[in-house]
Scaffold this active site. Sequence first.
Site, PDB file in Angstrom:
ATOM      1  N   ASP A   1       0.847  -1.208   0.000  1.00  0.00           N
ATOM      2  CA  ASP A   1       0.000   0.000   0.000  1.00  0.00           C
ATOM      3  C   ASP A   1       0.872   1.244   0.000  1.00  0.00           C
ATOM      4  O   ASP A   1       2.036   1.206   0.380  1.00  0.00           O
ATOM      5  CB  ASP A   1      -0.851   0.046   1.276  1.00  0.00           C
ATOM      6  CG  ASP A   1      -1.941  -1.011   1.295  1.00  0.00           C
ATOM      7  OD1 ASP A   1      -2.156  -1.687   0.277  1.00  0.00           O
ATOM      8  OD2 ASP A   1      -2.577  -1.160   2.357  1.00  0.00           O
TER       9      ASP A   1
ATOM     10  N   ARG B   1      -0.888  -0.674  -8.681  1.00  0.00           N
ATOM     11  CA  ARG B   1      -2.290  -0.367  -8.384  1.00  0.00           C
ATOM     12  C   ARG B   1      -2.442   1.146  -8.352  1.00  0.00           C
ATOM     13  O   ARG B   1      -1.732   1.837  -7.617  1.00  0.00           O
ATOM     14  CB  ARG B   1      -2.667  -0.929  -7.014  1.00  0.00           C
ATOM     15  CG  ARG B   1      -4.056  -0.459  -6.556  1.00  0.00           C
ATOM     16  CD  ARG B   1      -4.179  -0.507  -5.057  1.00  0.00           C
ATOM     17  NE  ARG B   1      -4.218  -1.856  -4.559  1.00  0.00           N
ATOM     18  CZ  ARG B   1      -3.800  -2.184  -3.333  1.00  0.00           C
ATOM     19  NH1 ARG B   1      -3.309  -1.283  -2.518  1.00  0.00           N
ATOM     20  NH2 ARG B   1      -3.848  -3.432  -2.933  1.00  0.00           N
TER      21      ARG B   1
HETATM   22  C1  LIG Z   1      -8.347  -2.035  -3.546  1.00  0.00           C
HETATM   23  C2  LIG Z   1      -8.064  -0.662  -3.029  1.00  0.00           C
HETATM   24  C3  LIG Z   1      -6.830  -0.383  -2.457  1.00  0.00           C
HETATM   25  C4  LIG Z   1      -6.533   0.902  -2.002  1.00  0.00           C
HETATM   26  N1  LIG Z   1      -5.280   1.165  -1.524  1.00  0.00           N
HETATM   27  C5  LIG Z   1      -4.952   2.432  -1.188  1.00  0.00           C
HETATM   28  C6  LIG Z   1      -3.637   2.769  -0.770  1.00  0.00           C
HETATM   29  O1  LIG Z   1      -2.745   1.916  -0.686  1.00  0.00           O
HETATM   30  N2  LIG Z   1      -3.375   4.076  -0.485  1.00  0.00           N
HETATM   31  C7  LIG Z   1      -4.321   5.069  -0.572  1.00  0.00           C
HETATM   32  O2  LIG Z   1      -4.023   6.234  -0.332  1.00  0.00           O
HETATM   33  N3  LIG Z   1      -5.595   4.755  -0.923  1.00  0.00           N
HETATM   34  C8  LIG Z   1      -5.936   3.476  -1.216  1.00  0.00           C
HETATM   35  N4  LIG Z   1      -7.224   3.196  -1.596  1.00  0.00           N
HETATM   36  C9  LIG Z   1      -8.288   4.226  -1.410  1.00  0.00           C
HETATM   37  C10 LIG Z   1      -8.362   5.221  -2.567  1.00  0.00           C
HETATM   38  O3  LIG Z   1      -7.275   6.098  -2.534  1.00  0.00           O
HETATM   39  C11 LIG Z   1      -9.667   6.039  -2.506  1.00  0.00           C
HETATM   40  O4  LIG Z   1      -9.673   6.780  -1.315  1.00  0.00           O
HETATM   41  C12 LIG Z   1     -10.938   5.217  -2.546  1.00  0.00           C
HETATM   42  O5  LIG Z   1     -10.841   4.179  -3.469  1.00  0.00           O
HETATM   43  C13 LIG Z   1     -12.139   6.111  -2.939  1.00  0.00           C
HETATM   44  O6  LIG Z   1     -11.935   6.707  -4.174  1.00  0.00           O
HETATM   45  P1  LIG Z   1     -12.668   6.270  -5.534  1.00  0.00           P
HETATM   46  O7  LIG Z   1     -11.596   6.020  -6.536  1.00  0.00           O
HETATM   47  O8  LIG Z   1     -13.576   5.132  -5.310  1.00  0.00           O
HETATM   48  O9  LIG Z   1     -13.400   7.550  -6.061  1.00  0.00           O
HETATM   49  P2  LIG Z   1     -14.385   8.592  -5.419  1.00  0.00           P
HETATM   50  O10 LIG Z   1     -14.463   9.703  -6.384  1.00  0.00           O
HETATM   51  O11 LIG Z   1     -13.995   8.893  -4.009  1.00  0.00           O
HETATM   52  O12 LIG Z   1     -15.724   7.796  -5.397  1.00  0.00           O
HETATM   53  C14 LIG Z   1     -16.381   7.328  -6.560  1.00  0.00           C
HETATM   54  C15 LIG Z   1     -17.746   6.808  -6.187  1.00  0.00           C
HETATM   55  O13 LIG Z   1     -17.641   5.690  -5.300  1.00  0.00           O
HETATM   56  C16 LIG Z   1     -18.289   5.959  -4.080  1.00  0.00           C
HETATM   57  N5  LIG Z   1     -17.423   5.551  -2.982  1.00  0.00           N
HETATM   58  C17 LIG Z   1     -16.083   5.712  -2.916  1.00  0.00           C
HETATM   59  N6  LIG Z   1     -15.624   5.268  -1.719  1.00  0.00           N
HETATM   60  C18 LIG Z   1     -16.708   4.854  -1.043  1.00  0.00           C
HETATM   61  C19 LIG Z   1     -16.908   4.322   0.248  1.00  0.00           C
HETATM   62  N7  LIG Z   1     -15.899   4.147   1.090  1.00  0.00           N
HETATM   63  N8  LIG Z   1     -18.170   3.990   0.613  1.00  0.00           N
HETATM   64  C20 LIG Z   1     -19.198   4.148  -0.221  1.00  0.00           C
HETATM   65  N9  LIG Z   1     -19.087   4.670  -1.462  1.00  0.00           N
HETATM   66  C21 LIG Z   1     -17.861   5.017  -1.852  1.00  0.00           C
HETATM   67  C22 LIG Z   1     -18.455   7.485  -4.022  1.00  0.00           C
HETATM   68  O14 LIG Z   1     -19.574   7.866  -3.268  1.00  0.00           O
HETATM   69  C23 LIG Z   1     -18.603   7.859  -5.460  1.00  0.00           C
HETATM   70  O15 LIG Z   1     -19.931   7.696  -5.863  1.00  0.00           O
HETATM   71  C24 LIG Z   1      -7.528   1.919  -2.076  1.00  0.00           C
HETATM   72  C25 LIG Z   1      -8.760   1.633  -2.658  1.00  0.00           C
HETATM   73  C26 LIG Z   1      -9.040   0.375  -3.125  1.00  0.00           C
HETATM   74  C27 LIG Z   1     -10.366   0.118  -3.759  1.00  0.00           C
END
Ligand SMILES: Cc1cc2nc3c(=O)[nH]c(=O)nc-3n(C[C@H](O)[C@H](O)[C@H](O)COP(=O)(O)OP(=O)(O)OC[C@H]3O[C@@H](n4cnc5c(N)ncnc54)[C@H](O)[C@@H]3O)c2cc1C
Length: 309
Positions: free
Chosen positions: A132, A182
Amino acid sequence: MGIARQALLWASRNRWLDEQFRGRAFARRAVRRFMPGEDVEAALAAAVRHHELGLTTVFTLLGENVETRDEAEKVTAAYLDLLDRVRDRNVPGQISLKPTQLGLDLGSETCEKQLECLLERARPAGNFVWVDMEDSTYVDRTLDLFERARRTHDNAGLCIQAYLHRVDADLERLLESNAAVRIVKGAYSEPAEVALKRKRDVDESFFRLSTRMLRAVADGGTAFPAFATHDLKLLGRILEAAASLGVPKDRFEIQMLYGVARDQQIRYAREGYRMRILISYGTAWFPWYMRRLAERPANVGFVVRSLFR
Ligand SMILES: Cc1cc2nc3c(=O)[nH]c(=O)nc-3n(C[C@H](O)[C@H](O)[C@H](O)COP(=O)(O)OP(=O)(O)OC[C@H]3O[C@@H](n4cnc5c(N)ncnc54)[C@H](O)[C@@H]3O)c2cc1C
């Protein structure tokens, strides 16, 4: 950044709130939306259910910033145990870990030793370890750690954050060694000097990084992109780009969190995409849960409803 998001990210770093919140039954009920349970068996059972639906899993043991070598070794032991259970049950399940959970704050050497131990155990079973990316103060050390590990182990991938100004250069560096990468938007509270602030800009950065990786694959590279987002519009654009560049569906994967956009996860798997779900387990869920709430402050509604249930 909205006030609610800022407050939730502040709360994620508050130890007093952590202690208060974790002991409450309503909070444990609310967090269940994002994790099947605290113990490893609950996580494995969910992975088996995923497998039946055509979804694969990446497990993460919650926790970060350990303060002693002993704690880091305990985390490694827990992941080793998980890797053995995954192998014995024949469930497709990789692991994803935070460097500070393996002792990065204690020095790169401690962390490197733990990571190597995990890569070594994962390799014979054909398994894979994701690293991560934490807040921006760790990016250089994490890249160095990853690159050193990759010299001897090819079963490791690294997360990069689209919101960072530096991210394009980091991706170029990773593409030189055809790494698995990723791409995420980024989950931490970062100053404007370090990270993009407008959602539109972060989305464009994510798209640019994704197409850069897809182009590298189309040009014959062996890099492996993982698009970790629930942003279906953005994902749609990326999948279109993959198709128009002629990148086959098995040369990349989509990753999402357990409990978010479940119907879409199943739909992508049915359409033939490699769909991997991140399942978290463990008791140290407070900072991680606050970051999940910050991603969608409307989720706080679940906490409030759990309070009255
Ligand atoms: C497999 C995986 C690994 C990750 N690893 C890391 C990492 O190592 N470091 C790091 O900084 N971040 C990590 N993240 C988190 C990432 O940075 C984002 O904060 C997170 O994925 C939300 O952003 P989004 O791309 O979904 O887009 P957004 O624009 O935030 O969301 C897009 C849509 O999805 C919905 N959504 C997003 N998150 C949620 C939630 N929690 N609950 C409900 N609805 C939601 C929103 O409401 C919106 O409609 C990871 C995420 C995933 C899926």
